[in-house]
Design a protein around this motif. Sequence first.
Motif, PDB file in Angstrom:
ATOM      1  N   THR A 103      11.483  80.934  48.092  1.00 28.59           N
ATOM      2  CA  THR A 103      12.020  80.519  46.792  1.00 28.59           C
ATOM      3  C   THR A 103      12.978  79.351  46.959  1.00 28.59           C
ATOM      4  OG1 THR A 103      11.849  82.814  46.033  1.00 28.59           O
ATOM      5  CG2 THR A 103      13.226  81.334  44.731  1.00 28.59           C
ATOM      6  N   LEU A 104      13.783  79.403  48.015  1.00 23.41           N
ATOM      7  CA  LEU A 104      14.718  78.319  48.310  1.00 23.41           C
ATOM      8  C   LEU A 104      13.962  77.012  48.558  1.00 23.41           C
ATOM      9  CD1 LEU A 104      17.941  78.360  48.961  1.00 23.41           C
ATOM     10  CD2 LEU A 104      17.187  78.044  51.309  1.00 23.41           C
ATOM     11  N   LEU A 105      12.884  77.085  49.313  1.00 23.33           N
ATOM     12  CA  LEU A 105      12.090  75.902  49.641  1.00 23.33           C
ATOM     13  C   LEU A 105      11.425  75.321  48.389  1.00 23.33           C
ATOM     14  CD1 LEU A 105      11.547  74.396  52.276  1.00 23.33           C
ATOM     15  CD2 LEU A 105       9.424  75.703  52.516  1.00 23.33           C
ATOM     16  N   GLN A 106      10.968  76.200  47.504  1.00 23.13           N
ATOM     17  CA  GLN A 106      10.370  75.729  46.252  1.00 23.13           C
ATOM     18  C   GLN A 106      11.385  74.951  45.429  1.00 23.13           C
ATOM     19  OE1 GLN A 106       8.966  79.397  44.566  1.00 23.13           O
ATOM     20  NE2 GLN A 106       6.990  79.308  45.602  1.00 23.13           N
ATOM     21  N   PHE A 107      12.617  75.436  45.402  1.00 25.23           N
ATOM     22  CA  PHE A 107      13.653  74.724  44.657  1.00 25.23           C
ATOM     23  C   PHE A 107      13.951  73.370  45.296  1.00 25.23           C
ATOM     24  CE2 PHE A 107      18.154  73.578  44.355  1.00 25.23           C
ATOM     25  CZ  PHE A 107      18.253  73.367  42.987  1.00 25.23           C
ATOM     26  N   PRO A 126      13.998  78.786  39.858  1.00 22.55           N
ATOM     27  CA  PRO A 126      12.929  79.693  39.436  1.00 22.55           C
ATOM     28  C   PRO A 126      13.452  80.702  38.427  1.00 22.55           C
ATOM     29  CG  PRO A 126      13.841  80.422  41.511  1.00 22.55           C
ATOM     30  CD  PRO A 126      14.540  79.129  41.173  1.00 22.55           C
ATOM     31  N   LEU A 127      12.541  81.512  37.896  1.00 21.92           N
ATOM     32  CA  LEU A 127      12.972  82.677  37.135  1.00 21.92           C
ATOM     33  C   LEU A 127      13.542  83.650  38.154  1.00 21.92           C
ATOM     34  CD1 LEU A 127       9.946  83.064  34.696  1.00 21.92           C
ATOM     35  CD2 LEU A 127      12.217  82.149  34.188  1.00 21.92           C
ATOM     36  N   VAL A 128      14.864  83.622  38.280  1.00 23.33           N
ATOM     37  CA  VAL A 128      15.520  84.266  39.415  1.00 23.33           C
ATOM     38  C   VAL A 128      15.168  85.740  39.517  1.00 23.33           C
ATOM     39  CG1 VAL A 128      17.745  84.801  40.459  1.00 23.33           C
ATOM     40  CG2 VAL A 128      17.394  82.604  39.324  1.00 23.33           C
ATOM     41  N   GLU A 129      15.184  86.463  38.377  1.00 29.09           N
ATOM     42  CA  GLU A 129      14.925  87.899  38.430  1.00 29.09           C
ATOM     43  C   GLU A 129      13.516  88.203  38.925  1.00 29.09           C
ATOM     44  OE1 GLU A 129      17.910  87.273  35.080  1.00 29.09           O
ATOM     45  OE2 GLU A 129      16.130  86.294  35.859  1.00 29.09           O
ATOM     46  N   GLU A 130      12.556  87.287  38.626  1.00 27.49           N
ATOM     47  CA  GLU A 130      11.180  87.536  39.014  1.00 27.49           C
ATOM     48  C   GLU A 130      10.910  87.107  40.455  1.00 27.49           C
ATOM     49  OE1 GLU A 130       8.588  85.695  36.252  1.00 27.49           O
ATOM     50  OE2 GLU A 130       9.397  86.746  34.505  1.00 27.49           O
ATOM     51  N   ALA A 131      11.606  86.072  40.910  1.00 25.41           N
ATOM     52  CA  ALA A 131      11.315  85.528  42.233  1.00 25.41           C
ATOM     53  C   ALA A 131      11.820  86.443  43.344  1.00 25.41           C
ATOM     54  CB  ALA A 131      11.940  84.145  42.373  1.00 25.41           C
ATOM     55  N   LEU A 178      19.411  85.483  46.750  1.00 25.41           N
ATOM     56  CA  LEU A 178      19.148  84.061  46.540  1.00 25.41           C
ATOM     57  C   LEU A 178      20.449  83.287  46.382  1.00 25.41           C
ATOM     58  CD1 LEU A 178      16.871  82.040  46.346  1.00 25.41           C
ATOM     59  CD2 LEU A 178      16.753  82.463  43.879  1.00 25.41           C
ATOM     60  N   LEU A 179      21.447  83.910  45.753  1.00 25.71           N
ATOM     61  CA  LEU A 179      22.756  83.259  45.620  1.00 25.71           C
ATOM     62  C   LEU A 179      23.383  83.038  46.994  1.00 25.71           C
ATOM     63  CD1 LEU A 179      25.513  83.950  43.039  1.00 25.71           C
ATOM     64  CD2 LEU A 179      26.108  83.931  45.456  1.00 25.71           C
ATOM     65  N   VAL A 180      23.318  84.048  47.850  1.00 29.05           N
ATOM     66  CA  VAL A 180      23.872  83.920  49.200  1.00 29.05           C
ATOM     67  C   VAL A 180      23.173  82.789  49.952  1.00 29.05           C
ATOM     68  CG1 VAL A 180      24.148  85.081  51.425  1.00 29.05           C
ATOM     69  CG2 VAL A 180      24.590  86.334  49.303  1.00 29.05           C
ATOM     70  N   ALA A 181      21.848  82.702  49.806  1.00 28.07           N
ATOM     71  CA  ALA A 181      21.092  81.648  50.488  1.00 28.07           C
ATOM     72  C   ALA A 181      21.451  80.272  49.933  1.00 28.07           C
ATOM     73  CB  ALA A 181      19.596  81.907  50.332  1.00 28.07           C
ATOM     74  N   ALA A 182      21.581  80.170  48.609  1.00 28.13           N
ATOM     75  CA  ALA A 182      21.934  78.888  47.995  1.00 28.13           C
ATOM     76  C   ALA A 182      23.319  78.434  48.437  1.00 28.13           C
ATOM     77  CB  ALA A 182      21.867  79.012  46.474  1.00 28.13           C
ATOM     78  N   LYS A 232      22.545  77.801  43.060  1.00 28.50           N
ATOM     79  CA  LYS A 232      23.620  78.794  43.095  1.00 28.50           C
ATOM     80  C   LYS A 232      24.117  79.098  41.686  1.00 28.50           C
ATOM     81  CE  LYS A 232      28.292  79.425  44.976  1.00 28.50           C
ATOM     82  NZ  LYS A 232      29.360  78.804  45.795  1.00 28.50           N
ATOM     83  N   LEU A 233      24.277  78.056  40.863  1.00 24.83           N
ATOM     84  CA  LEU A 233      24.729  78.256  39.489  1.00 24.83           C
ATOM     85  C   LEU A 233      23.711  79.061  38.688  1.00 24.83           C
ATOM     86  CD1 LEU A 233      26.697  77.727  37.185  1.00 24.83           C
ATOM     87  CD2 LEU A 233      25.541  75.542  36.786  1.00 24.83           C
ATOM     88  N   ALA A 234      22.423  78.773  38.899  1.00 28.10           N
ATOM     89  CA  ALA A 234      21.386  79.533  38.199  1.00 28.10           C
ATOM     90  C   ALA A 234      21.447  81.013  38.575  1.00 28.10           C
ATOM     91  CB  ALA A 234      20.007  78.957  38.522  1.00 28.10           C
TER      92      ALA A 234
END
Length: 364
Positions: A251-255, A262-267, A273-277, A286-288
């Motif tokens: 997901t990070l790479l796609q961004f 992405p649709l965060v809840e679905e991805a 994902l926040l920690v990775a961002a 990260k804001l998303a």
Amino acid sequence: MSMSALLSALRGAGRQQLSVSTVATRQTTGSHVLRIDGYTQVSKLVGKDKRMRLETISVGGHDWRINCYPNGYSWTKYEGSHISLFIKKASHREAEEDPTIKVEASILDQAGMPSYTKTIPEIRASACTHIHGFGWNRFISHKDLDEEKHLKDDCLAILFDLTVVTKECTEVALLPEPTVWAPASWPSELHGQLVEAIWNKEKPDVTIKVGGETFVAHRWMLEARSPVLKEDLSLTSDLHVANMDAEVFKTLLQFIYTDSPPLVEEATTPEKLLVAADRYRLDKLKLACEEALCRHVSLDSVAATLVLAERHCCPVLRGACMRFLSSPGNLEAVVASDGFELLKTGCPSALLELVVNKVMRQEQ
């Protein structure tokens, strides 16, 4: 059904801005020991139809007074032959609720254990507002007082257990559904065209291994998008990413390639994902994630979410959690749960800020 599950179900049905009022009972028990040294002499000095009025005690938000008549209460045929005991409601504030009370009085033996007990089952506190209160005209007769058991060294000790049941109505003001950030400038089909053009122009030159999976990417793209990846790639073209799920990195790479959160809840889980961002300094992603997590702040999740926000410097998410905990009843509910220990160890400064703000509001 837990409160968070109930709210999730309601929000799933389209009710996005919610508030909850919880009505419950609260039971508080207070104990008081009346000790009369030199009981024989004291009872003579007090005389008949005289009471020993003790200091008030506070239980359940109300004031109470114990009235003891060593030689009985007047206007009864038992005057002079019994001890009379009464509990009187001493506070009389306007619009004060009428709680339910239960009273238990016990004579203590020499080991401090109840040896003689009488109980008043549940009654309304208003029954205790008479001149002497509510209790027992004949608590115990003088002849039943055992000198060895009850009056050792001429000392009489009576334990009072007063239980007050009050009604509590707590309004929990929940956050309205926040506006979730979403890019409006690039149509989704344009993302696909751009990514396809990049891949057709040149072959990937970086290999990244994450969680047992291997990804390929373009060095110039990674370096342009993330200063952390740029530094990592200055040493090697084969990266090994630890402590991250492969799905999260995908997901990070796609961004990185599309610049579209992405649709965060679905991805994947927003927390991971926040920690990775944050790790790769991808601020828009990260804001998303922050705003996605704001959608689900609840009594069950707020402690862990606030710790996450503090740890990864997320002002939007931290603000949402602090506003939620500042709403009436929410902080008290979290303190009474396992979340309190999490707040104490994970973000003590935020907990202190909440407590100080609450005290200041109460003093205003």
